[in-house]
Each structure stands twice: as structure tokens, then as C-alpha cells.
Design a protein around this motif. Sequence first.
Motif, PDB file in Angstrom:
ATOM      1  N   GLU A 240       1.000  -0.923  -0.422  1.00 28.78           N
ATOM      2  CA  GLU A 240      -0.040   0.322   0.086  1.00 28.78           C
ATOM      3  C   GLU A 240       0.959   1.505   0.375  1.00 28.78           C
ATOM      4  OE1 GLU A 240      -3.354   2.497   0.921  1.00 28.78           O
ATOM      5  OE2 GLU A 240      -3.239   0.037   0.134  1.00 28.78           O
TER       6      GLU A 240
ATOM      7  N   TYR B 204       1.171   5.203   0.874  1.00 29.41           N
ATOM      8  CA  TYR B 204       1.332   6.070   1.561  1.00 29.41           C
ATOM      9  C   TYR B 204       1.959   7.676   1.181  1.00 29.41           C
ATOM     10  CZ  TYR B 204      -2.160   4.388   4.542  1.00 29.41           C
ATOM     11  OH  TYR B 204      -2.974   3.671   5.020  1.00 29.41           O
TER      12      TYR B 204
ATOM     13  N   LEU C 137      -6.164   1.448   6.835  1.00 26.91           N
ATOM     14  CA  LEU C 137      -4.605   0.067   6.681  1.00 26.91           C
ATOM     15  C   LEU C 137      -5.071  -0.361   8.287  1.00 26.91           C
ATOM     16  CD1 LEU C 137      -0.847   0.183   5.600  1.00 26.91           C
ATOM     17  CD2 LEU C 137      -3.089  -1.138   4.100  1.00 26.91           C
TER      18      LEU C 137
END
Length: 118
Positions: A8, A10, A74
Motif C-alpha cells: 500500500e 502513502y 490499513l
Amino acid sequence: MKFKMIHENYNVSDLDRSIKFYNEALDLHEVRRKTTNNFIIAYLSNDVSDFELELTWLKDHPQPYNLGECEFHLAFRADDYEAAHKKHKEMGCICFENEEMGIYFIEDPDGYWLEIVP
């Protein structure tokens, strides 16, 4: 056809500050890095999962990121929920608790929410 989630992303405003936060709060450590003239990407992980958190710092993005209503996150399962809660409370990063559901959220330096579940 099978798909495996691997990371993921960010975007962060201060890569060193973010790496320090994720290391202290969630025991995530940098496993590799990609650097160009315009960006740095650091991949964080731990020995519990092969999933990675990709932190991206963009050279030409000095303003804070607009995270909207922050309705994404998350989730992390803590093997010692009470100790995790105590640590995050001491860090001052708990931003929301739902005692009825038995969960809470911490907030990283850029405003991303991370759910902690028992």
C-alpha cells in the motif's frame, strides 16, 4: 487467476519522520529504497507479514497532502493489544477509539489512520 496484495502506498511530507513513526508505533523497518532526482520511495515491512507499506516522498510537493475525510486505513492485528494500546497512548497517536467494537486507530505524522485490532 490469483492476485496477492503486496503493498500500500502513502505519500509523506517528511520521509525520515514517517519511518521513525512506523518503526516506533508498529515495528516496521525499511527493507529497500528507490531514489531518483524527483522522489524517494521507502518500503517498510516486518517479519510477521510479507505485505509492505510503501512511503513515497516527492521533491516537488511541499504542501500537506489532502486526505479527504480519511475514510481509508490499513489495519494491524496486535498480538498484545493492551500493551499496544498503552504504547500508542504514551506516544499520543491514538486518534479514535471504539470501545464497543474493541478497536482503536492511530494517526501517522501525515494524518493517515491505522486501525489496531486485537
